[in-house]
Design a protein around this motif. Structure first.
Motif, PDB file in Angstrom:
ATOM      1  N   LEU A  51      -0.078  17.610  49.470  1.00  0.00           N
ATOM      2  CA  LEU A  51       0.494  18.241  50.839  1.00  0.00           C
ATOM      3  C   LEU A  51       1.093  17.188  51.752  1.00  0.00           C
ATOM      4  O   LEU A  51       2.331  17.315  52.449  1.00  0.00           O
ATOM      5  N   ASN A  52       0.615  16.263  51.847  1.00  0.00           N
ATOM      6  CA  ASN A  52       1.241  15.061  52.829  1.00  0.00           C
ATOM      7  C   ASN A  52       2.523  14.552  52.068  1.00  0.00           C
ATOM      8  O   ASN A  52       3.150  13.874  52.828  1.00  0.00           O
ATOM      9  N   PHE A  53       2.768  14.790  50.791  1.00  0.00           N
ATOM     10  CA  PHE A  53       4.026  14.483  50.341  1.00  0.00           C
ATOM     11  C   PHE A  53       4.847  15.506  49.507  1.00  0.00           C
ATOM     12  O   PHE A  53       5.270  15.199  48.481  1.00  0.00           O
ATOM     13  N   HIS A  54       4.832  16.336  50.335  1.00  0.00           N
ATOM     14  CA  HIS A  54       5.524  17.595  49.934  1.00  0.00           C
ATOM     15  C   HIS A  54       7.390  17.456  49.641  1.00  0.00           C
ATOM     16  O   HIS A  54       7.387  17.985  48.750  1.00  0.00           O
ATOM     17  N   GLU A  55       7.508  16.511  50.364  1.00  0.00           N
ATOM     18  CA  GLU A  55       9.048  16.188  50.325  1.00  0.00           C
ATOM     19  C   GLU A  55       9.375  15.834  48.911  1.00  0.00           C
ATOM     20  O   GLU A  55      10.501  15.970  48.460  1.00  0.00           O
ATOM     21  N   VAL A  56       8.470  15.187  48.160  1.00  0.00           N
ATOM     22  CA  VAL A  56       8.819  14.411  47.065  1.00  0.00           C
ATOM     23  C   VAL A  56       8.896  15.808  45.980  1.00  0.00           C
ATOM     24  O   VAL A  56       9.878  15.566  44.912  1.00  0.00           O
TER      25      VAL A  56
END
Length: 647
Positions: A282-287
């Motif tokens: 969730l902390n890197f959903h932009e990827v």
């Protein structure tokens, strides 16, 4: 050192109106038979006590003929015919680029004096290595040996300019399969681990294996020729494989067979699973999420989930308390929201977020565990790198070669972000960490969209050296990599190059002879550019003391994938060969596969002395499955995640 000749002059500086001698470049002539060649380092001494060091960058040979026709006439048109009675005088003219003036000031044109080949002391002075090789606190990292004119002299890099803080980062460029890029990185890492002085602090390496078996056998000794051992002795490095290597790989879709070519039974026990849950993703959903689908409203809802819901006690409007730790918990929360809104007769907004936005985010998030199956789990079980406990002089290899592009991007982005965060807090476990990334053309191209991975690479290259985060990167075409990333590399290494690449504008500073030599370099020879070297220098390095990928595959062929029960037994047997296959199969018979995977993961992560006992305890007592009564609630199956408005 190996020397030929008596150290006398091999040539003399020549200056004409057409070819004058300047302070940064000059020309000199030699006899026809000479040990001078492209890349040779020479010395010019002036009677007044000034010394000039230079490297040969070009060479020409010609005679007193005005035109080629004169030679044809002299031979009567027959190349094999009788030669002229008098041998024509031949001139060998060399062009040299100045490396250093001693003293540094005043900077004057090179004197018209004798030219001598450099000795080992001259090489040290010419490349300004004396400042960090013979200082009170040496910081020299051997990178190879300089060979010319019968001389073999070590060439070292300054750790202050390789690992920071003065400068940092290493970039390697060359043709695939011929430039020995991976071998060069392996050798340089071995050199750093053995020769980095203690006052520089602790260091570890995190390597991403993105293709085949390149980095799968760093702990296995490779065969070395006598010539390689001589080079190791000259550089003061012990030719041995890496002492501490930790391998990580995600599972395959089945959740029990590891997605790695390092699956031979003798090596499988040293591979740790790489498995993440909801919080890690969730902390890197932009990827993972398509920016065309996730707009500002969706970003706001994702931030709400990360800050207010995940791993917190969250109470909804209908009296339910949620503790979301996994994708399964998140799906139950979404179902409660949709059911509550339906019962309340509302279908538009929940907590200021539109229902259509919530459905879109729900579908995209729940798709992640399917798209990255094997790396991302639904139940929240996590097996990660030991952030905060990285060991000094240890290598951590993340084998993501078998993953698709999306999974590789997620692994790279999250791991590098975690390394940076821990370095900023000073609790990573080491003071310097080297991140090695191959195929930089794919991850940071000069054109194309600004991806999250490209942003991470830019951040490392521009600000990493202040934290101790160092980027070692390799690619085939440097001209096609983002300019700011390669431009921030303090040390650049060139292997064998493609002529089309050398024709691009970025190589205009090199002489034609240097370009031709780069295009024909043999394996094991490199051209190095370093902040202390005012001109690139050719060096030779030995083979790395580890098994190469292709040889390792022949010596340790990968094992075939096994059915679920057999794969569990093999994973446990890799930790303890005394494991009883029958006992393990009996213990997991009738169990939910998710429970077995969770117990297996906990066992591999803990590596207990009693493997079977720990596995059985993690598995827990068997629970009989009773049929569900009519009055009991049944979890609804997930609807199609393709339709963002599906209920």
């Amino acid at each position: 050192m190996i020397r030929l000749g008596d150290g006398g002059p091999v040539g003399r500086v020549v200056a004409t109106e057409a070819l004058p001698a300047g302070p940064h470049q000059f020309h000199f002539w030699t006899a026809t038979a000479t040990p001078v060649g492209i890349g040779a380092i020479v010395r010019v001494d002036e009677e007044a006590g000034r010394t000039v060091y230079a490297v040969v960058v070009d060479g020409r040979a010609y005679s007193d003929l005005a035109t080629p026709l004169h030679e044809v006439v002299a031979a009567e048109g027959d190349p094999a015919g009788t030669r002229a009675p008098t041998r024509r005088t031949e001139v060998r003219l060399w062009t040299a680029a100045v490396l250093r003036h001693v003293p540094e000031e005043p900077v004057q044109p090179v004197p018209l004096a004798e030219v001598r080949l450099a000795t080992d002391e001259d090489v040290e002075a010419a490349l300004r290595m004396d400042a960090y090789v013979r200082s009170e606190q040496p910081s020299a990292i051997p990178v190879g040996v300089y060979r010319a004119g019968g001389l073999t002299a070590p060439v070292s890099l300054d750790a202050e300019f390789l690992l920071g803080p003065e400068s940092a980062h290493l970039n390697i460029n060359g043709v695939s399969g011929l430039a020995t890029k991976t071998s060069a990185v392996e050798f340089i890492l071995a050199s750093i681990f053995q020769r980095l002085p203690m006052q520089k602090g602790t260091v570890a390496a995190v390597c991403f294996n993105v293709k085949g078996p390149d980095l799968c056998f760093l702990d296995q000794p490779g065969e070395l020729a006598d010539a390689d051992r001589e080079l190791y002795a000259a550089l003061g490095i012990e030719p041995r494989p890496f002492d501490r290597v930790h391998y990580y790989a995600p599972f395959k879709v089945d959740g029990v067979n590891l997605n790695t070519l390092r699956s031979h039974p003798d090596l499988l026990g040293s591979v740790q699973p790489l498995v993440w849950g909801l919080r890690e993703v969730l902390n890197f959903h932009e990827v993972l999420l398509n920016r065309d689908d996730i707009d500002a409203k969706a970003d706001a809802f994702l931030d709400f989930l990360a800050d207010r819901v995940v791993e917190r006690e969250f109470r909804d409007e209908w009296g339910n308390t949620h503790r979301v730790r996994s994708f399964a918990d998140l799906e139950r929360l979404f179902r409660c929201i949709f059911d509550g809104l339906e019962q309340a007769g509302r279908s538009d907004v929940w907590r200021t977020h539109h229902v259509a936005t919530i459905r879109k985010v729900r579908n995209r998030l729940l798709n992640i565990s399917t798209r990255c199956k094997g790396l991302v789990t639904d139940d929240g079980t996590v097996s990660d790198l030991p952030f905060g406990q990285l060991e000094d002089r240890a290598v951590y290899v993340l084998d993501v070669a078998g993953m698709d592009q999306l999974g590789q991007d997620l692994v790279f982005t999250r791991v590098v972000s975690m390394l940076r965060e821990h370095l900023e807090r000073g609790d990573l476990g080491v003071e310097h960490v080297i991140v090695f990334v191959d195929e930089l053309n794919k991850y940071a191209p000069s054109d194309g969209p600004e991806t999250y991975v490209k942003k991470m690479l830019l951040d490392i290259s521009e600000r990493g050296r202040y934290l101790g985060l160092v980027l070692f990167a390799a690619q085939q075409f440097r001209s096609q990599v983002h300019r700011r990333i390669v431009g921030n590399a303090g040390t650049v290494v060139f292997g064998r190059m493609d002529m089309d690449e050398l024709a691009t504008p970025g190589y205009q500073v090199l002489s034609p002879a240097t370009k031709i030599k780069l295009a024909t370099l043999p394996k094991g020879e490199l051209m190095v550019r370093h902040p202390h070297f005012t001109q690139p220098v050719f060096v030779r390095f030995p083979r790395p003391p580890v098994l190469s990928g292709p040889v390792g595959l022949k010596q340790f062929p990968p094992a075939a994938d096994l059915p679920f029960e057999e794969a569990v037994v093999r994973q446990l047997a890799a930790l303890d060969r005394r494991v009883s296959s029958a006992r393990i199969k009996d213990s997991i018979a009738g169990r939910r596969e998710d429970d077995v995977r969770r117990a297996l993961l906990a066992t591999k992560r803990t590596r207990p002395e009693d493997v079977v006992g720990f596995f059985m305890a993690s598995l827990g007592p068997a629970v009989s499955r009773e049929p569900i009564g009519r009055g009991e609630s049944v979890a609804r199956p997930l609807r199609s995640v393709e339709d963002p408005y599906a209920t």
